[in-house]
Design a protein around this motif. Sequence first.
Motif, PDB file in Angstrom:
ATOM      1  N   LEU A   1      -4.942   6.272  -3.225  1.00  0.00           N
ATOM      2  CA  LEU A   1      -3.939   5.344  -2.720  1.00  0.00           C
ATOM      3  C   LEU A   1      -3.687   4.298  -3.788  1.00  0.00           C
ATOM      4  CD1 LEU A   1      -5.131   4.847   0.974  1.00  0.00           C
ATOM      5  CD2 LEU A   1      -3.078   6.064   0.205  1.00  0.00           C
ATOM      6  N   GLN A   2      -2.491   3.709  -3.733  1.00  0.00           N
ATOM      7  CA  GLN A   2      -2.130   2.684  -4.696  1.00  0.00           C
ATOM      8  C   GLN A   2      -1.887   1.362  -3.987  1.00  0.00           C
ATOM      9  OE1 GLN A   2       1.009   2.451  -8.312  1.00  0.00           O
ATOM     10  NE2 GLN A   2       1.992   2.824  -6.349  1.00  0.00           N
ATOM     11  N   LEU A   3      -2.334   0.276  -4.609  1.00  0.00           N
ATOM     12  CA  LEU A   3      -1.994  -1.064  -4.128  1.00  0.00           C
ATOM     13  C   LEU A   3      -1.229  -1.764  -5.237  1.00  0.00           C
ATOM     14  CD1 LEU A   3      -5.365  -1.334  -2.469  1.00  0.00           C
ATOM     15  CD2 LEU A   3      -3.329  -2.182  -1.261  1.00  0.00           C
ATOM     16  N   ILE A   4      -0.151  -2.449  -4.847  1.00  0.00           N
ATOM     17  CA  ILE A   4       0.718  -3.143  -5.804  1.00  0.00           C
ATOM     18  C   ILE A   4       0.678  -4.630  -5.472  1.00  0.00           C
ATOM     19  CG2 ILE A   4       3.102  -3.345  -6.658  1.00  0.00           C
ATOM     20  CD1 ILE A   4       3.550  -0.455  -5.483  1.00  0.00           C
ATOM     21  N   GLY A   5       0.581  -5.463  -6.485  1.00  0.00           N
ATOM     22  CA  GLY A   5       0.452  -6.898  -6.229  1.00  0.00           C
ATOM     23  C   GLY A   5       1.512  -7.743  -6.911  1.00  0.00           C
ATOM     24  N   ARG A   6       1.433  -9.037  -6.666  1.00  0.00           N
ATOM     25  CA  ARG A   6       2.312  -9.993  -7.343  1.00  0.00           C
ATOM     26  C   ARG A   6       1.936 -10.076  -8.814  1.00  0.00           C
ATOM     27  NH1 ARG A   6       0.830 -13.459  -2.819  1.00  0.00           N
ATOM     28  NH2 ARG A   6       2.590 -13.604  -1.366  1.00  0.00           N
ATOM     29  N   PRO A   7       2.872 -10.552  -9.653  1.00  0.00           N
ATOM     30  CA  PRO A   7       2.515 -10.702 -11.065  1.00  0.00           C
ATOM     31  C   PRO A   7       1.237 -11.538 -11.221  1.00  0.00           C
ATOM     32  CG  PRO A   7       4.852 -11.131 -10.737  1.00  0.00           C
ATOM     33  CD  PRO A   7       4.254 -10.955  -9.378  1.00  0.00           C
ATOM     34  N   PHE A   8       0.322 -11.081 -12.016  1.00  0.00           N
ATOM     35  CA  PHE A   8      -0.939 -11.763 -12.338  1.00  0.00           C
ATOM     36  C   PHE A   8      -1.863 -11.971 -11.140  1.00  0.00           C
ATOM     37  CE2 PHE A   8       2.066 -12.766 -15.650  1.00  0.00           C
ATOM     38  CZ  PHE A   8       1.369 -12.259 -16.739  1.00  0.00           C
ATOM     39  N   ASP A   9      -1.629 -11.223 -10.064  1.00  0.00           N
ATOM     40  CA  ASP A   9      -2.562 -11.297  -8.939  1.00  0.00           C
ATOM     41  C   ASP A   9      -3.431 -10.038  -8.885  1.00  0.00           C
ATOM     42  OD1 ASP A   9      -3.916 -12.325  -6.820  1.00  0.00           O
ATOM     43  OD2 ASP A   9      -2.243 -12.243  -5.388  1.00  0.00           O
TER      44      ASP A   9
ATOM     45  N   LEU B   1       0.848  -1.209   0.000  1.00  0.00           N
ATOM     46  CA  LEU B   1       0.000   0.000   0.000  1.00  0.00           C
ATOM     47  C   LEU B   1       0.877   1.249   0.000  1.00  0.00           C
ATOM     48  CD1 LEU B   1      -2.949   1.205   0.349  1.00  0.00           C
ATOM     49  CD2 LEU B   1      -2.457   1.214   2.806  1.00  0.00           C
ATOM     50  N   THR B   2       0.630   2.150  -0.945  1.00  0.00           N
ATOM     51  CA  THR B   2       1.400   3.392  -1.044  1.00  0.00           C
ATOM     52  C   THR B   2       0.451   4.533  -1.451  1.00  0.00           C
ATOM     53  OG1 THR B   2       1.880   3.444  -3.437  1.00  0.00           O
ATOM     54  CG2 THR B   2       3.252   1.988  -2.102  1.00  0.00           C
ATOM     55  N   PRO B   3       0.912   5.778  -1.351  1.00  0.00           N
ATOM     56  CA  PRO B   3       0.139   6.857  -1.983  1.00  0.00           C
ATOM     57  C   PRO B   3       0.209   6.666  -3.508  1.00  0.00           C
ATOM     58  CG  PRO B   3       1.807   7.742  -0.471  1.00  0.00           C
ATOM     59  CD  PRO B   3       2.106   6.288  -0.662  1.00  0.00           C
ATOM     60  N   ALA B   4      -0.764   7.213  -4.231  1.00  0.00           N
ATOM     61  CA  ALA B   4      -0.741   7.082  -5.689  1.00  0.00           C
ATOM     62  C   ALA B   4       0.085   8.185  -6.344  1.00  0.00           C
ATOM     63  CB  ALA B   4      -2.161   7.085  -6.247  1.00  0.00           C
ATOM     64  N   THR B   5       0.026   9.386  -5.780  1.00  0.00           N
ATOM     65  CA  THR B   5       0.737  10.528  -6.368  1.00  0.00           C
ATOM     66  C   THR B   5       1.323  11.378  -5.246  1.00  0.00           C
ATOM     67  OG1 THR B   5      -1.283  11.867  -6.303  1.00  0.00           O
ATOM     68  CG2 THR B   5      -0.825  10.705  -8.356  1.00  0.00           C
ATOM     69  N   PRO B   6       2.341  12.167  -5.538  1.00  0.00           N
ATOM     70  CA  PRO B   6       2.917  13.038  -4.496  1.00  0.00           C
ATOM     71  C   PRO B   6       2.141  14.335  -4.284  1.00  0.00           C
ATOM     72  CG  PRO B   6       4.245  13.152  -6.491  1.00  0.00           C
ATOM     73  CD  PRO B   6       3.137  12.177  -6.768  1.00  0.00           C
ATOM     74  N   SER B   7       1.071  14.570  -5.069  1.00  0.00           N
ATOM     75  CA  SER B   7       0.272  15.786  -4.869  1.00  0.00           C
ATOM     76  C   SER B   7      -1.112  15.562  -5.453  1.00  0.00           C
ATOM     77  CB  SER B   7       0.925  16.986  -5.566  1.00  0.00           C
ATOM     78  OG  SER B   7       0.675  16.923  -6.967  1.00  0.00           O
ATOM     79  N   ALA B   8      -2.015  16.506  -5.196  1.00  0.00           N
ATOM     80  CA  ALA B   8      -3.314  16.491  -5.870  1.00  0.00           C
ATOM     81  C   ALA B   8      -3.141  17.181  -7.228  1.00  0.00           C
ATOM     82  CB  ALA B   8      -4.346  17.226  -5.016  1.00  0.00           C
ATOM     83  N   ALA B   9      -4.224  17.264  -8.003  1.00  0.00           N
ATOM     84  CA  ALA B   9      -4.177  17.898  -9.323  1.00  0.00           C
ATOM     85  C   ALA B   9      -3.665  19.332  -9.214  1.00  0.00           C
ATOM     86  CB  ALA B   9      -5.569  17.882  -9.947  1.00  0.00           C
ATOM     87  N   PHE B  10      -2.866  19.736 -10.210  1.00  0.00           N
ATOM     88  CA  PHE B  10      -2.326  21.101 -10.227  1.00  0.00           C
ATOM     89  C   PHE B  10      -2.941  21.876 -11.384  1.00  0.00           C
ATOM     90  CE2 PHE B  10       0.501  17.824 -11.852  1.00  0.00           C
ATOM     91  CZ  PHE B  10       0.705  18.200 -13.173  1.00  0.00           C
ATOM     92  N   GLY B  11      -2.609  23.152 -11.469  1.00  0.00           N
ATOM     93  CA  GLY B  11      -3.232  24.020 -12.468  1.00  0.00           C
ATOM     94  C   GLY B  11      -2.727  23.762 -13.878  1.00  0.00           C
ATOM     95  N   ILE B  12      -3.580  24.051 -14.851  1.00  0.00           N
ATOM     96  CA  ILE B  12      -3.140  23.987 -16.242  1.00  0.00           C
ATOM     97  C   ILE B  12      -2.113  25.100 -16.467  1.00  0.00           C
ATOM     98  CG2 ILE B  12      -3.945  24.452 -18.603  1.00  0.00           C
ATOM     99  CD1 ILE B  12      -6.407  22.757 -17.964  1.00  0.00           C
ATOM    100  N   ALA B  13      -1.075  24.787 -17.237  1.00  0.00           N
ATOM    101  CA  ALA B  13       0.024  25.728 -17.521  1.00  0.00           C
ATOM    102  C   ALA B  13       0.763  26.134 -16.249  1.00  0.00           C
ATOM    103  CB  ALA B  13      -0.492  26.964 -18.261  1.00  0.00           C
ATOM    104  N   ASP B  14       0.945  25.183 -15.351  1.00  0.00           N
ATOM    105  CA  ASP B  14       1.723  25.400 -14.132  1.00  0.00           C
ATOM    106  C   ASP B  14       3.148  25.804 -14.522  1.00  0.00           C
ATOM    107  OD1 ASP B  14       1.791  24.438 -10.974  1.00  0.00           O
ATOM    108  OD2 ASP B  14       3.724  24.197 -11.978  1.00  0.00           O
ATOM    109  N   GLN B  15       3.556  26.958 -14.023  1.00  0.00           N
ATOM    110  CA  GLN B  15       4.813  27.527 -14.503  1.00  0.00           C
ATOM    111  C   GLN B  15       6.024  26.667 -14.156  1.00  0.00           C
ATOM    112  OE1 GLN B  15       5.184  31.627 -13.460  1.00  0.00           O
ATOM    113  NE2 GLN B  15       6.825  31.960 -14.944  1.00  0.00           N
ATOM    114  N   GLU B  16       6.074  26.224 -12.896  1.00  0.00           N
ATOM    115  CA  GLU B  16       7.233  25.434 -12.456  1.00  0.00           C
ATOM    116  C   GLU B  16       7.391  24.167 -13.273  1.00  0.00           C
ATOM    117  OE1 GLU B  16       7.584  24.444  -8.379  1.00  0.00           O
ATOM    118  OE2 GLU B  16       7.367  26.519  -7.724  1.00  0.00           O
ATOM    119  N   MET B  17       6.275  23.487 -13.528  1.00  0.00           N
ATOM    120  CA  MET B  17       6.334  22.224 -14.264  1.00  0.00           C
ATOM    121  C   MET B  17       6.728  22.461 -15.719  1.00  0.00           C
ATOM    122  SD  MET B  17       4.430  19.523 -12.490  1.00  0.00           S
ATOM    123  CE  MET B  17       3.569  19.577 -10.942  1.00  0.00           C
TER     124      MET B  17
END
Lengths: 95, 493
Positions: free
Chosen positions: B461-469, B405-421
């Motif tokens: 959140l993200q869940l990661i499994g065994r191959p083909f599980d 079990l892990t988070p899925a992303t390091p942030s929530a959605a950001f703005g369109i044309a985000d300058q830093e990105m």
Amino acid sequence: MSVDTETVRRVAKLARIAVEEEDLERMAGELNAILGFVEQLNEVDVSGVEPMTSVIPIAMKMRSDEVTDGGKADDIVANAPQSGENFFLVPKVVE
Amino acid sequence: MTELTKLTISEIRAKLGAREFTALELTEAYLSAIEAANKKLNAYVTVTADKAREMAKASDARIMQGEARPLEGVPLGIKDLFATEGVHTQACSHILDGFKPRYESTVTANLWADGAVMLGKLNMDEFAMGSSNETSYYGPVVNPWREEGGNKDLVPGGSSGGSAAAVAAWLCAGATATDTGGSIRQPAAFTATVGIKPTYGRCSRWGIVAFASSLDQAGPIARDVRDAAILLKSMASVDPKDTTSVDRPVPDYETAVGQSVKGLKIGIPKEYRVDGMPAEIEALWQKGIEWMREAGAEIVDISLPHTKYALPAYYIVAPAEASSNLARYDGVRYGLRVPGRDITEMYEKTRAAGFGREVKRRVMIGTYVLSAGYYDAYYLRAQKVRTLIKRDFEQVFEAGVDAILTPATPSAAFGIADQEMNEDPVKMYLNDIFTVTVNMAGLPGIAVPAGLDSRGLPLGLQLIGRPFDEEMLFRTAYVIEQAAGRFEPRRWW
């Protein structure tokens, strides 16, 4: 390893992408940012480690060596920007 | 008719069977919803209304005859990366202008064979290269989610941004998507939808425009866990046309939904606690751990020591494979052609005009790392690191862990044309930091909505499994879904 504009020009040539002179500098900067990021892989001890060739260990599938498909020349050239008599047409390559 | 578009696939299945409405009525409801919303959200790049009506009528006939198939009459959106016969297929790139394939991808053919209805093709990052759907030739997709009280346009994530936005905004009952480094799971997390990237080899890649062939894998984006299970069952198959398609029967994933997680071992990898991670994401992760524990699972701390090297290794392997795969766009066989004084100039001008900035950047990086003298230092080393990343997971699974079990992303959605990105490509790449390891190791991963942040934006959140599980992922993700509840955007479009 840092990329200069000359390298960008060479890589663009290899990749067959025309690049304007004024874009070379910007592209060098971007490529260096990415190459700088991947540099950290040098910290990893990879001695004796096999490079991955297949993520899931499966044997290459074999099939009998026979024609199973074909006769689709019309379909194959259907999306070509220029074609004639089921050939792709390109600028002259042999003088 | 708005209620019709809010039904899940399992509800559609029951109600069509009970003849509460017809497949055609359902499809018409979706076509009207798309008509009303697409100018604002830009989720679809083409709508196949006539084809949809035709398919829906055929489904109604089937239902009348008592011969309904598993997805009979279910209206779906298809990512523009999948070849659909006679229909716009451009990977949202300019270089594939006008391309209409004479064949159908295996995944979409499977869906139609199971009775699904095609509504149209969905927007995406060009050639699936991006994490915000801003690299599309057809312009950015707008996330149906906005900050509470705000009216700023946010990205839906990428590359399957059109798929995620369309599912979240009730513009299709479910969608196909693909994931090379996180392109199903990150947009799912940004839109409170469920997205699963199955094990490499589970869905055929035949007829899917190739980006990085050793990493690409198709999967669904859906409204809930059960719908994702229903869709994956139809999408997955054993395909002789794809030599990496694995010869294993496809299980009935839906039966895993609702199975107890009592006694399962859920691993929590310490390396996913990254610097600068928002406290809200850390808190959500803790909540997820509590939910799993309350459902009877055993929580174990684990270590995946090579996690931080997955993203840099990915940015060698993926561009290298892309530079090779994208060599085929030469202005000769399909799509755009820009004339030149000789054939080489024609190639160079075609590719300069046809590829967008991000695609060029990746083709250039790929060409560089594969060029003479650099192959060993970059590509070979990255593939060795990949072996180590996979080994980390294998050791954890060998020790008895059932899912991670892990988070899925390091942030929530950001703005369109985000300058830093926009200024720093690497910043954009960091979006995939939690998802990319899974592609590098070929494992299945699912993103499931788990809550909203203080601004009212979804987090997953993200869940990661065994191959083909994959069954384990549906089983565990359902526990999160049950505990967290479901989240819907407020309709503003």
